[in-house]
Design a protein around this motif. Structure first.
Motif, PDB file in Angstrom:
ATOM      1  N   PHE A  17       6.779 -43.576  11.821  1.00 44.85           N
ATOM      2  CA  PHE A  17       7.193 -43.293  13.207  1.00 44.85           C
ATOM      3  C   PHE A  17       8.717 -43.402  13.333  1.00 44.85           C
ATOM      4  N   VAL A  65       6.014 -38.664  13.931  1.00 49.73           N
ATOM      5  CA  VAL A  65       5.822 -39.603  15.047  1.00 49.73           C
ATOM      6  C   VAL A  65       4.339 -39.704  15.420  1.00 49.73           C
ATOM      7  N   GLY A  66       3.650 -38.564  15.446  1.00 52.00           N
ATOM      8  CA  GLY A  66       2.221 -38.572  15.782  1.00 52.00           C
ATOM      9  C   GLY A  66       1.401 -39.316  14.738  1.00 52.00           C
ATOM     10  N   PHE A  67       1.684 -39.022  13.473  1.00 47.06           N
ATOM     11  CA  PHE A  67       0.970 -39.675  12.376  1.00 47.06           C
ATOM     12  C   PHE A  67       1.273 -41.179  12.366  1.00 47.06           C
ATOM     13  N   GLY A  68       2.557 -41.516  12.445  1.00 49.27           N
ATOM     14  CA  GLY A  68       2.978 -42.913  12.350  1.00 49.27           C
ATOM     15  C   GLY A  68       2.497 -43.770  13.512  1.00 49.27           C
ATOM     16  N   THR A  69       2.551 -43.218  14.729  1.00 47.80           N
ATOM     17  CA  THR A  69       2.137 -44.033  15.880  1.00 47.80           C
ATOM     18  C   THR A  69       0.618 -44.242  15.880  1.00 47.80           C
ATOM     19  N   ARG A  70      -0.137 -43.250  15.391  1.00 47.83           N
ATOM     20  CA  ARG A  70      -1.598 -43.412  15.307  1.00 47.83           C
ATOM     21  C   ARG A  70      -1.930 -44.475  14.258  1.00 47.83           C
ATOM     22  N   LEU A  71      -1.292 -44.346  13.080  1.00 49.65           N
ATOM     23  CA  LEU A  71      -1.540 -45.305  11.999  1.00 49.65           C
ATOM     24  C   LEU A  71      -1.091 -46.709  12.423  1.00 49.65           C
ATOM     25  N   GLY A  72       0.057 -46.787  13.101  1.00 50.08           N
ATOM     26  CA  GLY A  72       0.629 -48.078  13.475  1.00 50.08           C
ATOM     27  C   GLY A  72       0.221 -48.547  14.862  1.00 50.08           C
ATOM     28  N   ARG A 126       1.979 -58.463  16.021  1.00 48.90           N
ATOM     29  CA  ARG A 126       1.892 -57.095  15.501  1.00 48.90           C
ATOM     30  C   ARG A 126       2.965 -56.207  16.125  1.00 48.90           C
ATOM     31  N   LEU A 159      -0.231 -50.995   9.806  1.00 45.34           N
ATOM     32  CA  LEU A 159       0.701 -51.153  10.927  1.00 45.34           C
ATOM     33  C   LEU A 159       2.133 -50.900  10.467  1.00 45.34           C
ATOM     34  N   CYS A 196       3.745 -47.016  19.960  1.00 49.87           N
ATOM     35  CA  CYS A 196       5.110 -46.502  19.862  1.00 49.87           C
ATOM     36  C   CYS A 196       6.059 -47.431  20.597  1.00 49.87           C
ATOM     37  N   GLY A 231       2.733 -47.250   9.257  1.00 45.62           N
ATOM     38  CA  GLY A 231       2.738 -46.394  10.444  1.00 45.62           C
ATOM     39  C   GLY A 231       4.034 -46.531  11.224  1.00 45.62           C
ATOM     40  N   ALA A 232       4.466 -47.753  11.446  1.00 48.74           N
ATOM     41  CA  ALA A 232       5.708 -47.982  12.197  1.00 48.74           C
ATOM     42  C   ALA A 232       6.907 -47.391  11.456  1.00 48.74           C
ATOM     43  N   LEU A 241       3.256 -33.790  17.348  1.00 46.37           N
ATOM     44  CA  LEU A 241       2.700 -35.108  17.671  1.00 46.37           C
ATOM     45  C   LEU A 241       1.172 -35.100  17.662  1.00 46.37           C
ATOM     46  N   PHE A 290      10.118 -49.962  13.189  1.00 47.81           N
ATOM     47  CA  PHE A 290      10.507 -48.605  13.612  1.00 47.81           C
ATOM     48  C   PHE A 290      11.956 -48.529  14.080  1.00 47.81           C
ATOM     49  N   ALA A 342       6.014 -54.308  14.299  1.00 49.68           N
ATOM     50  CA  ALA A 342       6.113 -52.844  14.393  1.00 49.68           C
ATOM     51  C   ALA A 342       7.451 -52.429  14.999  1.00 49.68           C
ATOM     52  N   GLY A 391      -0.082 -34.494  14.045  1.00 53.86           N
ATOM     53  CA  GLY A 391       0.097 -35.689  13.205  1.00 53.86           C
ATOM     54  C   GLY A 391      -0.899 -36.781  13.570  1.00 53.86           C
ATOM     55  N   SER A 392      -1.132 -36.951  14.851  1.00 47.93           N
ATOM     56  CA  SER A 392      -2.089 -37.955  15.310  1.00 47.93           C
ATOM     57  C   SER A 392      -3.501 -37.589  14.875  1.00 47.93           C
TER      58      SER A 392
END
Lengths: 140, 141
Positions: free
Chosen positions: A96, B91-98, B116, A89, B101, A92-93, A128, B124, B120, A131-132
């Motif tokens: 992001f 942003v895509g990688f981070g928001t999926r992992l985390g 959580r 978490l 958004c 990832g944050a 996006l 961010f 988060a 990356g996702s």
């Protein structure tokens, strides 16, 4: 109309309200978002006020809604099950946040700006999705 | 703070909050855009129709509001194409992992007092501010 058709209509209405809200608050302009994140520069607190105003609605509304047995058009609420604050978490944050600070786009405003007649929202959306997709292939 | 636009920020924010409340009240769903986008394009067990309808509304509502309003800077980052794609990747990688958004964690999660989402959102926001500081005042300064 049956419940599943009504659910589609409800989602459409919620999407329209969300998109109009993002444009009116100017969150679809990356310069506006970056001006909020630029605390050491010519700081623009607008984004904080957007979030505060949204929470002013969601905070009491969610309390009332989640106190009901089920949503109006579905059998149950679909809420995130995860509760713990783990490394996934936080990392990832953080990633992001870096991407957000680079271009001034987060997912909502980028999608809402797809019809603005500019290339940037489309390029951002391409990144996006990629990356996702990559993150979705990581071992859990 | 001469760029501060409190009225449009409040009006827009109230609409965004209303949208999230409508989606939860009627469909029992969280209005987290990163998750809705991912769920719309990827095949899984979850229904995808409502996600596409939400996204269609998001884009359509955005188009109409942009046509009615005067917003010359909407959708313009002022950066090179590859940099915009790189930002999107992060942003895509981070928001999926985390798992979310600004909307999912920042507006819906905070309203549910999710620890959580609070963590988060703090991370961010902080990293976004640090990144802008580095780009504008260290590298660019």
């Amino acid at each position: 109309m049956n419940a599943s058709t009504l659910r589609l209509l409800a989602a459409l209405i919620a999407g329209v309200l969300f998109g109009v809200g993002l444009v009116i608050s100017q969150m679809t302009s990356p310069t506006k978002v970056l001006a909020f994140l630029d605390v050491a520069g010519n700081w623009d607190p607008s984004l904080a006020l957007v979030m505060a105003a949204a929470l002013l609605v969601t905070f009491p509304a969610f309390r009332l809604i989640l106190g009901r047995a089920q949503p109006l058009l579905d059998e149950r609420f679909h809420l995130p099950a995860s509760r713990s604050i783990d490394l996934r978490l936080l990392i990832g944050a953080a990633i992001f946040g870096i991407g957000w600070g680079l271009a001034g786009f987060c997912p909502g405003p980028a999608v809402a700006a797809l019809g603005a007649g500019q290339a940037d929202p489309w390029l951002f959306a391409f990144g996006l999705l990629l990356g996702s997709w990559v993150a979705g292939r990581l071992p859990s | 703070m001469e760029n501060f636009t409190p009225v449009s920020a409040i009006v827009g924010g109230l609409l965004i909050g209303t949208a999230a409340a409508v989606l939860l009240w009627l469909n029992g769903r969280i209005a987290g855009i990163s998750g809705i986008v991912t769920g719309a394009v990827e095949r899984g067990g979850e229904p995808r129709g409502w996600r596409w309808m939400f996204l269609a509304g998001l884009i359509g509502g955005g188009v109409v509001a942009l046509l009615l309003g005067d917003q010359p800077l909407a959708g313009i980052t002022g950066m090179s194409g590859p940099m915009v794609i790189l930002a999107g990747l992060l942003v895509g990688f981070g928001t999926r992992l985390g798992s979310g958004c600004t909307s999912g964690h920042g507006i819906c999660g905070l309203a549910r007092l999710s620890p959580r989402s609070l963590a988060a959102t703090g991370v961010f926001m902080l990293m976004g501010a640090v990144t802008v500081y580095v780009v504008r005042h260290v590298v660019g300064g």
